[in-house]
Motif scaffolding. Structure first.
Motif, short mmCIF file in Angstrom:
data_model
loop_
_atom_site.label_atom_id
_atom_site.label_comp_id
_atom_site.label_asym_id
_atom_site.label_seq_id
_atom_site.Cartn_x
_atom_site.Cartn_y
_atom_site.Cartn_z
N ILE A 158 -39.82 56.47 142.35
CA ILE A 158 -38.45 56.05 142.63
C ILE A 158 -38.01 54.94 141.69
O ILE A 158 -36.87 54.86 141.28
N PHE A 159 -38.97 54.06 141.37
CA PHE A 159 -38.58 52.88 140.59
C PHE A 159 -38.43 53.23 139.12
O PHE A 159 -39.33 53.81 138.53
N PRO A 160 -37.30 52.89 138.53
CA PRO A 160 -37.14 53.13 137.11
C PRO A 160 -38.09 52.22 136.32
O PRO A 160 -38.36 51.09 136.76
N THR A 203 -31.92 48.42 139.95
CA THR A 203 -32.79 49.27 140.77
C THR A 203 -32.14 49.57 142.12
O THR A 203 -32.17 50.70 142.60
N LEU A 207 -47.76 48.15 137.22
CA LEU A 207 -46.72 48.60 138.13
C LEU A 207 -46.60 47.69 139.35
O LEU A 207 -45.54 47.14 139.61
N LEU A 229 -31.38 53.26 143.44
CA LEU A 229 -31.95 53.68 144.72
C LEU A 229 -30.85 54.19 145.63
O LEU A 229 -30.92 55.30 146.16
N THR A 244 -43.80 55.58 143.87
CA THR A 244 -43.56 54.74 142.69
C THR A 244 -42.62 55.42 141.72
O THR A 244 -42.04 54.77 140.86
#
Lengths: 350, 312
Positions: free
Chosen positions: A191-193, B290, B43, B294, A189
């Protein structure tokens, strides 16, 4: 014999001299970089005690960079002090019209400007004042922003310490199905901004949980922290398994082991996480900017950002506000800097 | 008889083991539950929701309406989106500058000099000061004409018109990048310092005997020795450069700069979602953003990984 020792002494002296010169070079680099770091803060501090909007630098004249005590005090009555040299009235003085002209003020300008003239530094000096601080402290609710920021940051720290230390225990010290999968899922998680989830998180917090315009709304969304779980897992792993096994043999419950044996042992990890999440929460800006509309509930960064609007570009008052907001956190850092830097490098190496 | 009782005991043992296993599983998941609850609400659900919202038209007040790929099509033709993308990539220039400066500084403060701790502490101060405060400090430093830089240069007669640090479209972004660099050096320095202290001293001595000068020593020993930290810093500083928002907001007073000259992707996301109330469109920006970060962290990793292989 004597000549030999003489040359040896000379050699040693030359070596010392060379080292001194080499070190001087390094110190010059260090000091110039330190100045680059510190001067913007010093400039802000200087602006915050400026009595007038006159420039510190003026063409053809010496820069006024040495502040000496000028109009110093707290409360209303600066004008009286400026006229008469001093003003003292206690807040409970009933002879005064309510809410006006109370406080303590004294104009030190004449005394100190004389002594600066005597030592010939008067063209570099200017009378410093506390007026800007008083103005910012009363007209903007900086104290309240302070309290709000503090409540939020401390709550976030407590909540994160709780959820992360709970979650990291089984991930490092228990063997069960799916443990590694869960751990890597939590890690991934990172990784996600956080910007990706910003809009839905905002909608959930406001429309579903009704957290708009509440301090809880600045706390609950930050209830846990993947990085914190990772960090505490490392800390737990340094604890020998035998200790936990022995406690289990003695019939201690898992929650008892966690609370009474493990938590005291992972204190360094907890301290690192606490410092990180405190600073993160204390400095966070976008989320409180979105969640809070009521001025009474502003946190310090949001209040600071609106300070400029409130004083329509009066840089001296803005500077005073910046000082009030930044100096405490810098002092806290200086107090805890050893743990802080050790924690940071430990976390990165981890 | 004997064998039967034995298999019975085995069975009982097996059952007990399974029960204990189940119990252990329940206890473990119990410990994970509080963190999981927060992850789920703030999240996991938002991750799914943002992808869904990016295919809708949504103003936060009325329910979202499915529009398919319309938001993404609009992105391609939106000049402000491209401006934001361009500015975010320009912002990446801070990453190599930060790495070079903070490694150099870490090498200097790694020397055993008297009072070095004081310097290390001073250099770290900007990192604990909030971005908002730092931005405002630099607004005062950059002010026209009475700020530190303009005031001093004007008084010395070096310039006769103030430099428009924050009021000219060509300079806003560069001025803000300087502030990011100023605030970041100390933070990354501490990371590199920790890495430097793990590089064995003997390597430098050996290189010195082989006749390597100091610069060569650092190039061939320090840099490979702290490669993991360089990768780490390259990734985190690139990602935070791509997602820069607070500096822009504070130093342009929420405007995005003269003629949107300092508009970055994150700032555009903020404006679309919370100023223009187009949360669906903003979600599409978030998804694209994103994907870019990535791709970026993967590319970054690949690049540095290849470097390691070549060295071997």
């Amino acid at each position: 014999m004597t000549t030999a020792s003489l040359t040896a002494a000379r050699l040693r002296r030359a070596k010392r001299l060379r080292r001194w010169f080499a070190n001087t070079g390094w110190y010059l680099v260090l000091i110039s970089f330190a100045l680059l770091t510190v001067v913007p803060f010093l400039w802000t501090a200087l602006m915050s005690v400026r009595p007038t909007s006159a420039n510190i630098f003026r063409p053809g004249r010496a820069p006024e960079i040495i502040p000496y005590p000028g109009l110093i005090g707290w409360g209303y009555g600066q004008d009286e002090a400026r006229r008469e040299g001093s003003y003292t009235a206690l807040p409970w003085d009933s002879s005064l019209p309510e809410g006006t002209r109370y406080g303590w003020w004294r104009d030190f300008t004449p005394t100190f400007s004389e002594s600066f003239k005597r030592i010939g530094l008067d063209q570099f000096a200017f009378p410093a004042t506390t007026v800007n601080y008083y103005r910012v402290w009363t007209q903007v609710s900086l104290p309240r922003y302070f309290v709000n920021s503090f409540i939020v940051a401390v709550s976030v720290v407590m909540l994160q310490l709780l959820t992360c230390s709970l979650a990291a225990y089984p991930l490092s010290k228990m063997r069960f199905r799916g443990r590694d999968a869960i751990f890597y899922l939590i890690l991934s998680t990172l990784i996600f901004p956080e910007q990706l989830t910003l809009i839905p998180s905002f909608i959930i917090s406001v429309n579903i949980l009704g957290l708009a315009n509440t301090l809880q709304g600045l706390i609950i969304p930050f209830g846990t922290n993947a990085f914190g779980i990772f960090l505490l897992r490392q800390t737990y792993q340094s604890i020998p398994d035998e200790l936990i096994e022995a406690a289990r043999m003695d019939g201690a419950s898992e929650i008892g082991i966690w609370w009474r044996i493990l938590l005291p042992l992972i204190r360094p990890g907890l301290a690192t996480l606490a410092i990180f999440s405190f600073i993160g929460s204390w400095n966070s800006f976008l989320w409180p900017l979105l969640m809070i509309r009521q001025e009474q509930l502003y946190t310090l960064p949001v209040g600071l950002a609106f300070l400029e609007g409130a004083f329509s570009g009066n840089l001296r008052t803005v500077a005073a506000g910046i000082m009030v907001a930044t100096v405490p956190i810098i002092l806290v850092f200086l107090l805890f800097q050893r743990q802080f830097v050790r924690g940071l490098s430990g976390a990165v190496k981890g | 008889m004997v064998s039967l009782s034995r298999s019975e005991t085995l069975q009982a043992l097996e059952a007990g083991k399974r029960r204990r296993q189940l119990q252990r599983l329940l206890v473990a998941y119990g410990f994970l539950l509080p963190a999981f609850a927060f992850f789920l609400v703030f999240l996991i659900i938002p991750l799914i929701a943002v992808v869904y919202l990016s295919f809708t038209s949504y103003n936060i007040v009325t329910p979202p309406q499915w529009v398919g790929l319309e938001n993404y099509a609009r992105l391609l033709q939106d000049p402000l989106f491209w401006r934001g993308l361009r500015n975010s990539f320009i912002y990446l220039v801070v990453t190599p500058i930060l790495i070079v400066l903070s490694i150099s500084l870490a090498i200097v403060v790694n020397r055993k000099l008297r009072g070095i701790f004081i310097f290390r502490t001073i250099y770290y101060i900007p990192a604990v000061t909030s971005v908002v405060a730092v931005g405002m400090i630099f607004e005062i430093v950059f002010a026209e004409p009475s700020g530190l830089i303009n005031g001093a240069l004007l008084a010395l007669g070096i310039i006769n018109r103030p430099i428009n640090f924050l009021t000219h479209p060509d300079s806003v972004l560069i001025s803000i990048m300087l502030v990011t660099i100023w605030r970041g050096i100390g933070f990354y320095m501490v990371i590199f310092l920790a890495a430097l202290q793990a590089v064995p001293e003997e390597l430098y001595e050996a290189a010195a005997i082989d006749g390597a000068n100091r610069f060569q020593q650092h190039l061939y020993i320090t840099v490979p020795g702290i490669r993991p930290s360089i990768i780490f810093v390259a990734i985190i500083s690139s990602i935070s450069a791509l997602k820069v928002f607070e500096e822009i907001f504070v130093m342009t007073n929420g405007s995005g700069g003269v003629l949107d000259s300092a508009l970055t992707l994150m700032f555009y996301l903020y404006r679309q979602a919370f100023v223009n109330s187009s949360a669906g469109y903003a979600s599409a920006i978030a998804v694209v953003f994103t994907l870019i970060t990535l791709g970026f962290s993967i590319a970054n990793l690949r690049f540095l990984e290849r470097g390691t292989r070549d060295n071997r």
